[in-house]
Scaffold this motif. Structure first.
Motif, PDB file in Angstrom:
ATOM      1  N   PRO A 150       0.810  -1.227   0.000  1.00  0.00           N
ATOM      2  CA  PRO A 150       0.000   0.000   0.000  1.00  0.00           C
ATOM      3  C   PRO A 150       0.841   1.274   0.000  1.00  0.00           C
ATOM      4  N   GLN A 151       2.098   1.185   0.507  1.00  0.00           N
ATOM      5  CA  GLN A 151       2.963   2.367   0.553  1.00  0.00           C
ATOM      6  C   GLN A 151       3.291   2.901  -0.834  1.00  0.00           C
ATOM      7  N   LEU A 152       3.064   2.090  -1.867  1.00  0.00           N
ATOM      8  CA  LEU A 152       3.311   2.552  -3.232  1.00  0.00           C
ATOM      9  C   LEU A 152       2.339   3.655  -3.646  1.00  0.00           C
ATOM     10  N   GLU A 153       1.253   3.780  -2.929  1.00  0.00           N
ATOM     11  CA  GLU A 153       0.227   4.766  -3.284  1.00  0.00           C
ATOM     12  C   GLU A 153       0.813   6.174  -3.345  1.00  0.00           C
ATOM     13  N   GLU A 154       1.717   6.511  -2.417  1.00  0.00           N
ATOM     14  CA  GLU A 154       2.267   7.863  -2.400  1.00  0.00           C
ATOM     15  C   GLU A 154       3.177   8.135  -3.594  1.00  0.00           C
ATOM     16  N   HIS A 155       3.635   7.072  -4.281  1.00  0.00           N
ATOM     17  CA  HIS A 155       4.492   7.239  -5.456  1.00  0.00           C
ATOM     18  C   HIS A 155       3.721   7.004  -6.752  1.00  0.00           C
ATOM     19  N   LEU A 156       2.433   6.759  -6.633  1.00  0.00           N
ATOM     20  CA  LEU A 156       1.659   6.306  -7.784  1.00  0.00           C
ATOM     21  C   LEU A 156       1.672   7.327  -8.923  1.00  0.00           C
ATOM     22  N   GLU A 157       1.412   8.587  -8.611  1.00  0.00           N
ATOM     23  CA  GLU A 157       1.370   9.616  -9.654  1.00  0.00           C
ATOM     24  C   GLU A 157       2.722   9.739 -10.348  1.00  0.00           C
ATOM     25  N   GLY A 158       3.783   9.762  -9.544  1.00  0.00           N
ATOM     26  CA  GLY A 158       5.120   9.887 -10.112  1.00  0.00           C
ATOM     27  C   GLY A 158       5.501   8.695 -10.967  1.00  0.00           C
ATOM     28  N   LEU A 159       5.155   7.495 -10.522  1.00  0.00           N
ATOM     29  CA  LEU A 159       5.492   6.303 -11.293  1.00  0.00           C
ATOM     30  C   LEU A 159       4.743   6.262 -12.617  1.00  0.00           C
ATOM     31  N   ARG A 160       3.482   6.630 -12.583  1.00  0.00           N
ATOM     32  CA  ARG A 160       2.726   6.648 -13.831  1.00  0.00           C
ATOM     33  C   ARG A 160       3.327   7.647 -14.815  1.00  0.00           C
ATOM     34  N   ALA A 161       3.824   8.764 -14.293  1.00  0.00           N
ATOM     35  CA  ALA A 161       4.459   9.756 -15.161  1.00  0.00           C
ATOM     36  C   ALA A 161       5.769   9.223 -15.733  1.00  0.00           C
ATOM     37  N   VAL A 162       6.532   8.510 -14.913  1.00  0.00           N
ATOM     38  CA  VAL A 162       7.790   7.909 -15.387  1.00  0.00           C
ATOM     39  C   VAL A 162       7.515   6.923 -16.520  1.00  0.00           C
ATOM     40  N   TYR A 163       6.497   6.112 -16.340  1.00  0.00           N
ATOM     41  CA  TYR A 163       6.176   5.111 -17.366  1.00  0.00           C
ATOM     42  C   TYR A 163       5.591   5.761 -18.619  1.00  0.00           C
ATOM     43  N   ALA A 164       4.792   6.792 -18.432  1.00  0.00           N
ATOM     44  CA  ALA A 164       4.224   7.490 -19.587  1.00  0.00           C
ATOM     45  C   ALA A 164       5.318   8.121 -20.430  1.00  0.00           C
ATOM     46  N   ALA A 165       6.397   8.571 -19.776  1.00  0.00           N
ATOM     47  CA  ALA A 165       7.512   9.171 -20.516  1.00  0.00           C
ATOM     48  C   ALA A 165       8.176   8.156 -21.434  1.00  0.00           C
ATOM     49  N   VAL A 166       8.133   6.881 -21.067  1.00  0.00           N
ATOM     50  CA  VAL A 166       8.691   5.833 -21.920  1.00  0.00           C
ATOM     51  C   VAL A 166       7.879   5.699 -23.197  1.00  0.00           C
ATOM     52  N   ALA A 167       6.583   5.712 -23.066  1.00  0.00           N
ATOM     53  CA  ALA A 167       5.717   5.570 -24.240  1.00  0.00           C
ATOM     54  C   ALA A 167       5.962   6.691 -25.240  1.00  0.00           C
ATOM     55  N   ASP A 168       6.349   7.877 -24.743  1.00  0.00           N
ATOM     56  CA  ASP A 168       6.571   9.034 -25.615  1.00  0.00           C
ATOM     57  C   ASP A 168       8.050   9.321 -25.850  1.00  0.00           C
ATOM     58  N   SER A 169       8.920   8.408 -25.460  1.00  0.00           N
ATOM     59  CA  SER A 169      10.357   8.676 -25.510  1.00  0.00           C
ATOM     60  C   SER A 169      10.865   8.764 -26.951  1.00  0.00           C
ATOM     61  N   PRO A 170      11.709   9.759 -27.240  1.00  0.00           N
ATOM     62  CA  PRO A 170      12.317   9.868 -28.569  1.00  0.00           C
ATOM     63  C   PRO A 170      13.630   9.099 -28.680  1.00  0.00           C
ATOM     64  N   GLU A 171      13.989   8.331 -27.650  1.00  0.00           N
ATOM     65  CA  GLU A 171      15.282   7.638 -27.643  1.00  0.00           C
ATOM     66  C   GLU A 171      15.413   6.681 -28.818  1.00  0.00           C
ATOM     67  N   GLN A 172      16.656   6.559 -29.297  1.00  0.00           N
ATOM     68  CA  GLN A 172      16.984   5.578 -30.316  1.00  0.00           C
ATOM     69  C   GLN A 172      17.528   4.343 -29.597  1.00  0.00           C
ATOM     70  N   VAL A 173      16.794   3.261 -29.624  1.00  0.00           N
ATOM     71  CA  VAL A 173      17.163   2.051 -28.883  1.00  0.00           C
ATOM     72  C   VAL A 173      17.259   0.889 -29.858  1.00  0.00           C
ATOM     73  N   VAL A 174      18.362   0.176 -29.781  1.00  0.00           N
ATOM     74  CA  VAL A 174      18.504  -1.071 -30.532  1.00  0.00           C
ATOM     75  C   VAL A 174      18.314  -2.224 -29.549  1.00  0.00           C
ATOM     76  N   ARG A 175      17.299  -3.010 -29.793  1.00  0.00           N
ATOM     77  CA  ARG A 175      17.029  -4.153 -28.925  1.00  0.00           C
ATOM     78  C   ARG A 175      17.978  -5.299 -29.263  1.00  0.00           C
ATOM     79  N   GLN A 176      18.384  -6.032 -28.237  1.00  0.00           N
ATOM     80  CA  GLN A 176      19.320  -7.131 -28.414  1.00  0.00           C
ATOM     81  C   GLN A 176      19.145  -8.114 -27.254  1.00  0.00           C
ATOM     82  N   ARG A 177      19.925  -9.177 -27.248  1.00  0.00           N
ATOM     83  CA  ARG A 177      19.928 -10.078 -26.100  1.00  0.00           C
ATOM     84  C   ARG A 177      20.706  -9.417 -24.966  1.00  0.00           C
ATOM     85  N   VAL A 178      20.193  -9.577 -23.762  1.00  0.00           N
ATOM     86  CA  VAL A 178      20.812  -8.981 -22.581  1.00  0.00           C
ATOM     87  C   VAL A 178      20.910 -10.039 -21.485  1.00  0.00           C
ATOM     88  N   HIS A 179      21.495  -9.661 -20.367  1.00  0.00           N
ATOM     89  CA  HIS A 179      21.600 -10.579 -19.234  1.00  0.00           C
ATOM     90  C   HIS A 179      20.224 -10.856 -18.643  1.00  0.00           C
TER      91      HIS A 179
END
Length: 462
Positions: A296-325
């Motif tokens: 339940p303690q995650l509730e106080e971070h909920l707005e911030g976390l949703r904003a962090v994740y939303a920034a990923v959906a709109d990210s202009p980063e150039q990412v090459v996907r590959q195999r990772v650890h």
């Protein structure tokens, strides 16, 4: 014997560290086995199929050694007594032991690897690049959780994958690919074992053999020793303490970049498209929603976390996907006299095998290591959570070593992994949410560590 043995295994398996179904209600259990060695002790290998009350099914690999009489020195490895009928027709009992903890039962694994044997449904594949030791017993590694490993002298380490899933395990697949690159930051693959699917599907990886890394020190132990040194010096900064870890962190960053570069060179890569960013953000949000009832303690971070994740959906980063650890942290690396060695490319064991083999961003591994530095720095604060001096020094150590790791990675790759990356921030936050759930369920006193990190990670988003 099958029904009697299945009943014995039903009682024994829930108490084993590698069993992933603890606390779940069993509806049924069946087993089928074959003999890997008929010498003394007899060694058999069993596929144990567990059906849970909710309909889910898991299959585990259980090697057993058999004795006609109880062995006192193996009492801690006893699986159970199984009724049997002797050659004279008399009823008696055979005693089954966990063969991975019975040293006399360990040599056949390597004998069959050397011979490239096929025994029943099991196929042994030596890599043919280095000698495999024969005639020596293996000593079990007691610290593992998901699998079981044996160390054979000073030459080889054998890992048995307890949970069977169709397909080549990433640890074998990546180990084989990196072996061809002669990357100095891996332990070379010496061979692996597959077992056929009884239903005619793709074989599962049963085990693998790697070169044993001699004289190595565990990354987590080295890092936490550095933190203890810092705490012991009340008036010195992190860069002034004899046990400063930053140089090691920088070399670890360079080693990580080297492994990532070779993985991209020998295995598939693919540019990340907008759908991948959107799907990644959705998956993170789904995990957050699932975590809220548990923490339940995650509730106080909920707005911030949703904003962090939303920034990923709109990210202009150039990412090459590959195999990772896929499960990168300080416990997965060893420091030797010549540098760092990365272990266990299996990925997160709780995730399905198909997911662990998917292409991803190298930033996931970077985020995992950055989270590990935070844990190393703050784990001793659990004992004294209200000590502001310790908290300051923990933050200082974490920032110094996170920065050193990123500098090493950047110098080796020409890519700054820790710049202003919405994806890296989201990977860190997603990992911290996972840690919150784990700590809430297993170590409530440690929950403060990932919650503190979430305060930092969401600060710029609220």
């Amino acid at each position: 014997m099958s029904k009697a043995l299945a009943d014995v295994l039903r009682e024994w398996m829930p108490h084993q560290r590698w069993f992933g179904g603890k606390g779940r209600e069993w509806a049924d259990v069946t087993e089928e086995g074959f003999f890997l060695s008929r010498s003394e002790p007899v060694l058999s290998v069993h596929r144990v199929r567990v059906t849970y009350a909710d309909g889910a099914v898991e299959t585990y690999l259980v090697p057993l050694s058999w004795r006609a009489h109880p062995e006192e020195e193996l009492s801690s490895a006893l699986v159970g007594a199984v009724p049997a009928r002797g050659a004279d027709g008399a009823d008696r009992e055979n005693y089954a032991y966990d063969a991975m903890r019975d040293r006399d039962a360990t040599p056949p694994w390597l004998v069959h690897l050397v011979a490239a044997s096929t025994v029943g449904p099991m196929h042994f594949h030596p890599a043919g690049v280095a000698p495999i030791p024969e005639g020596v017993p293996g000593d079990v590694v007691s610290t593992e959780q998901s699998n079981t490993s044996l160390v054979y002298g000073q030459d080889a380490i054998f890992k048995l994958f307890r949970r069977l899933e169709p397909g080549l395990n990433p640890d074998v697949e990546i180990g084989e690919a990196l072996r061809k690159t002669e990357n100095p930051h891996i332990a070379p693959l010496l061979g692996y074992i597959e077992i056929d699917d009884p239903d005619g599907g793709e074989p599962a990886t049963a085990a693998m053999l790697q070169t044993f890394v001699r004289g190595a020190s565990d990354g987590w132990r080295l890092a936490t020793a550095s933190v203890r040194d810092l705490y012991a010096e009340g008036d010195l900064h992190a860069d002034e303490v004899g046990g400063d870890f930053a140089a090691d962190s920088e070399r670890l960053g360079a080693a990580t970049a080297s492994v990532h570069a070779d993985l991209a060179r020998v295995l598939d890569t693919e540019p990340a498209d907008r759908e991948w960013f959107a799907a990644t953000a959705r998956a993170m949000t789904d995990r957050l929603e699932a975590a809220l009832p548990v923490v339940p303690q995650l509730e106080e971070h909920l707005e911030g976390l949703r904003a962090v994740y939303a920034a990923v959906a709109d990210s202009p980063e150039q990412v090459v996907r590959q195999r990772v650890h896929g499960d990168f942290h300080l416990g997965q690396v060893l420091r030797t006299a010549t540098g760092w060695v990365v272990l266990d490319f299996e990925g997160e064991p709780a995730r399905p095998l198909a997911e662990r083999r998917q292409l991803d961003s190298p930033l996931r591994d970077v985020a995992g290591m950055l989270r590990s530095f935070d844990y190393a720095a703050r784990h001793m604060l659990v004992e004294q959570p209200d000590d502001p001096q310790r908290a300051y020094r923990a933050q200082e150590w974490a920032e110094r070593n996170r920065g050193a790791f990123c500098a090493g990675y950047s110098a080796a790759s020409g890519i700054d992994p820790c710049g202003d990356s919405p994806l890296l921030r989201a990977f860190e936050a997603d990992k911290a949410v996972y840690e919150c759930v784990y700590e809430a369920r297993n170590r409530p006193n440690w929950l403060m560590i990932p919650l503190h990190s979430l305060s930092r990670l969401t600060a710029a988003s609220t």
